[in-house]
Every structure is written in structure tokens, then in C-alpha cells.
Scaffold this motif. Structure first.
Motif: not given
Lengths: 67, 413
Positions: B65, B69, B112-113, B351, B357-359, B361
Motif C-alpha cells: 500500500r 501508489p 485511463r480517463r 481492503i 492497488y495504486g493507480p 488497480q
């Protein structure tokens, strides 16, 4: 003392995890999924959901701060 | 020894372990014992991979974690030192277009957007009814067909195929071609030339389909991407690559969570009973996350490279050092999940890092969760006598693909 939610929009990767955790506090833009903060000062009853959103946001883009 | 409670958690950690690490015999659903031993004793340590290089292996939940990121932790596989999964991936890296899977911010954020729209939570939720229909129909067909049968072929593979085809707007008639090609591309044991040919065929197919959608758009993801290409928001090559990536990523992963998830639940009848007896969506949603945590099917680790020196704990990861994040080890970290070896559908499981995890994911995680919620909430209620029609020792598991899996799962009812 109330708690304030901070959303770092440039960091947001639009995973939607905040919306899943706290749908009354967060939404997403329709076109690209970027998070929208609906409620900067959520009531106490929503704080557990916001804390989960903070914990599961993959971009670490949400903070819950004392003010 | 199919019960994970009796599976070993210690393994040789000297000399340098070779990654990926093998699972213990008789413990098909537990993480590799050496990964568990490293997490307890050397949570950030060097391992050796196929090309002789020695990236860091990160096994604790908290360290993952902290690092994933971090902007110094790069997903750009053109950076020197990147720990490629295999020779094929190393070979194609220089000729692969820039995608969400091999870029860092700010380029990654832009890309990604452009592909996030279809996975917005509210849009995904609208697929619940169509997915329920797909699942109900497949169960009807299965019940009307031979008993015993292979759960994988009769149910687990068709569910995500039909869902992703509907999402992307891929004609269902091309479904067999897709399943075959994506399997070849994902299978680490496939000959490199076969994997290359399959991936070339998929690219050509998608290329053509996106052109068709540009001319006559529908209400699907490929049409949407075709629109973005025309608006200059992404290139045609990016759209094609994203289409291929979504198709492959959505197939076998979800199928495996259905087959191995069912296997795990059949091994824990008390937990399966909880699921069968509830219609509370929150209970079902948490059950899905707990099974995701328990199985964590990504088995080659998340690969990254350091763009700068990073101090963490008592180690310094140097610029150019490779990093591998073992998600299964982190999801069985007792500091976060007490008695992690227990499948407990009532524990807080959200969780977990089964989607990474991170951008980076998993883009499709909300769709995957929805599919699994419908499947887990329906299959065991509709077929309460469902059972494995083989000894677990006789199942053949896939230890070489990017994701873990089983080659066929005979069931009866």
C-alpha cells in the motif's frame, strides 16, 4: 468540530471505489468516471463510509481531516 | 491435505528464491509457503526471475500500500531494470503502444480517463439485470444438460464471455474465436509463436470491428472509443489495444473466480450455507470480496521498476531496481486479516488487494464484482446439491498463466 473531506482530483484514477463505499458523499462524472465530492462536510452517520472510501481509494486521493 | 488450515507457511528462503514461487503439494488454494515465510521474516527481499535478474519481492500488505501508489514506482516497462514476467513480454515491450498497462502519470491518468466511462459504478450497476439473465439462462441450460458436467465449460467461461461481448459490442458469433485466442495469449506455457499469432489475430479483428463501429456506432464500449478517436482524444491504435486488453482481461480472470470460487466454497460447506441462505446484497458483496481475497488469482505478481531511490523500512530500493508485489501473500497477511488462512465470508474483506492497488488497480473490478455477486448469489441457491465430481487431487491446476486457474472442473448435483 466537524470533519472535512478533501478530494485530490488530479490524482483520481476514477476507479469508483469511493462511490461504492460512500454513495451519499461521492459520485462520478459520467464521461470519464472522475470522482465528484457531493458532501464536503458529511454528517457523523456517514463518516464510517467515508473512512472506508479513504482506505480503499487506489490512488490515495481522499483525505478526511479535522477542522 | 486440501484444507488450507493445515498448509505449510514456511519454505526455503535461502539461497535466493526463484519467482514465481511454487505452491505446496496438496494445497492448491493457498499461497506459496515461501512467500508466506518471506512475509514473516524478510518482507522486502531479492528474488531471482527467469532472465537471471534479481528484483525485490514485496509481500506485506502495508508495504504494498505504501509503494504501489508512489510516483517513484513505475509501471513503464521501457525503463531499464523492469522485471518482465517472461521472454514474450520482454520481446513485445518496445513495440507495444502506450497503454494504461505500461505508462505512469500524467500520461496514464489521461489514458485511463479515456477508457473509464463504461466502468463508472452507476453504469455498471445497470448491467445487473442483463447479467442476471445471462446467469439464469446458463443455469437452465446446465440443468437441462448432462449431469455430471464441466462447470468451466458449461458455466464459468460462458458467463464472462457473454458479459464482455455485450459490454464491448462484440458479436456473439465470434465468441469461440475470442475464447481461444485470449487463452493462448494468457497461457504462459503456450509456444511464443502461438501466443504472438493469437495476439495478432485479436488485434486485426478489433481493428476491423472498431472501424465498423466508427461507421455505424452502437451503444457499446467499442463505439464509444471509436467516437473518442474521431474527437482526437485517443489514437486508433490506442483504441485497438485497449479493446484487446479489456477482452482478455475480462475473460479467464472472472471464469477462474467462478470455478475456483466454487471449489473453495464447496470445501467450506458452512460458508457456502451462509451464502445460500441469504439474499442480503451486502452479505453477498462481502462474500465476493472475501473469496477474491482468499484466492487472489494473479500469480505472477505485479511488476514495477524504481524511477528513483526509495527508502522503505530498513532497505533502500535503488533507481532501476525491479519490484514484484505478491498480492496473494499480502492478502494472507495476518496483520490485516487475522487467521487469514480461514475463508470467512463475514470478515471485513474489502481492503484486500486481489485487484492490485495504486493507480493501475484493475479497470474492470466493478464489473467483476457485479458478475461474481450475481453468480455466487444465484448458482448455489439454484443448485443446492452442487458438488465436485472428482477428487481435488485429480484436478489439474494452471500454474503458469498470469492468473491461476483449473483446467476443467467436473461437478454433479
Amino acid at each position: 468540530m466537524s470533519m472535512r473531506v478533501e478530494l485530490d482530483v488530479p490524482k483520481c484514477v476514477a476507479s469508483g471505489q469511493c462511490v461504492m463505499a460512500a454513495p451519499d458523499v461521492f459520485d462520478q462524472r459520467d464521461d470519464d468516471g472522475v470522482a465528484i465530492l457531493l458532501e464536503e462536510h458529511p454528517g457523523d452517520e456517514l463518516l464510517d463510509e467515508v473512512r472506508e472510501a479513504v482506505a480503499i481509494c487506489p490512488a490515495a486521493a481522499i483525505r478526511l481531516v479535522d477542522q | 491435505m486440501s484444507d488450507a488450515l493445515s498448509c505449510p507457511v514456511t519454505g526455503a528462503t535461502e539461497p535466493l528464491p526463484e519467482y514465481p514461487l511454487p505452491r505446496a503439494a496438496g494445497c492448491p488454494l493457498a499461497p506459496a509457503p515461501t512467500a508466506q515465510a518471506l512475509r514473516a521474516g524478510k518482507p522486502i527481499t531479492k528474488v531471482k526471475i527467469w532472465n537471471g535478474s534479481t528484483p525485490w519481492l514485496i509481500t506485506r500488505h502495508a508495504d504494498q500500500r505504501a509503494l504501489l501508489p508512489d510516483s517513484r514506482v513505475s509501471d513503464d516497462d521501457l525503463n531499464p531494470g523492469f522485471p518482465y514476467v517472461n521472454a514474450h513480454r520482454a520481446e513485445i515491450a518496445p513495440v507495444t503502444p502506450r497503454l494504461i498497462t505500461n505508462t505512469d502519470a500524467p500520461e496514464h491518468t489521461r489514458l485511463r480517463r479515456t477508457v473509464n466511462g463504461p466502468f463508472v459504478v452507476k453504469r455498471i450497476e445497470k448491467m445487473r439485470a442483463p447479467i442476471q439473465k445471462i446467469v439464469d439462462d446458463l443455469i437452465d441450460e446446465m440443468l437441462a444438460g448432462p449431469n455430471p458436467t464441466d462447470l468451466l465449460k458449461a458455466f464459468a467461461l460462458p458467463v464472462p464471455s457473454l458479459v464482455i461481448a455485450e459490454l464491448l459490442g462484440v458479436p456473439y458469433d465470434d465468441h469461440d474465436f475470442f475464447q481461444r485466442s485470449s487463452s493462448l495469449v494468457l497461457d504462459g506455457s503456450a509456444a511464443p509463436e502461438d501466443a504472438r499469432r493469437a495476439s495478432g489475430e485479436l488485434v486485426a479483428y478489433l481493428d476491423n470491428l472498431i472501424r465498423q463501429k466508427t461507421a455505424t456506432p452502437g451503444k457499446d464500449v467499442l463505439s464509444e472509443m471509436a467516437g473518442r478517436v474521431q474527437a482526437g482524444e485517443m489514437t486508433h491504435a490506442e483504441a485497438v489495444s485497449m479493446g484487446v486488453a479489456m477482452l482478455i482481461a475480462g475473460h479467464e480472470t472472472t471464469a477462474t473466480m467462478i470455478s475456483l470460487g466454487t471449489l473453495a466454497l464447496l470445501q467450506h460447506p458452512d460458508q457456502l450455507a451462509l451464502l445460500r441462505e441469504t439474499d442480503d446484497p451486502k452479505v453477498i458483496a462481502n462474500a465476493v470480496d472475501e473469496v477474491l481475497r482468499y484466492l487472489t488469482i494473479v500469480q505472477t505478481g505485479v511488476r514495477r521498476v524504481a524511477k528513483d531511490d526509495i527508502e522503505i523500512g530498513d532497505v533502500v530500493i535503488r533507481k532501476g531496481d525491479g519490484m514484484i508485489f505478491d498480492l496473494h501473500a499480502a492478502n494472507w497477511d495476518p496483520e490485516v486479516f487475522p487467521e487469514a488462512e480461514r475463508l470467512d465470508l463475514t470478515r471485513p474483506a474489502r481492503i484486500h488487494q486481489a485487484f492490485g492497488y495504486g493507480p493501475h488497480q484493475c479497470l474492470g473490478q466493478n464489473l467483476a464484482r457485479l458478475e461474481l455477486q450475481v453468480v455466487y448469489g444465484t448458482l448455489y441457491r439454484r443448485i443446492p446439491t452442487l458438488r465436485l465430481d472428482a477428487a481435488i487431487e485429480d484436478l489439474e491446476f494452471d500454474h503458469t498463466g498470469t492468473t491461476y486457474g483449473v483446467h476443467g472442473m467436473p461437478v454433479a448435483w
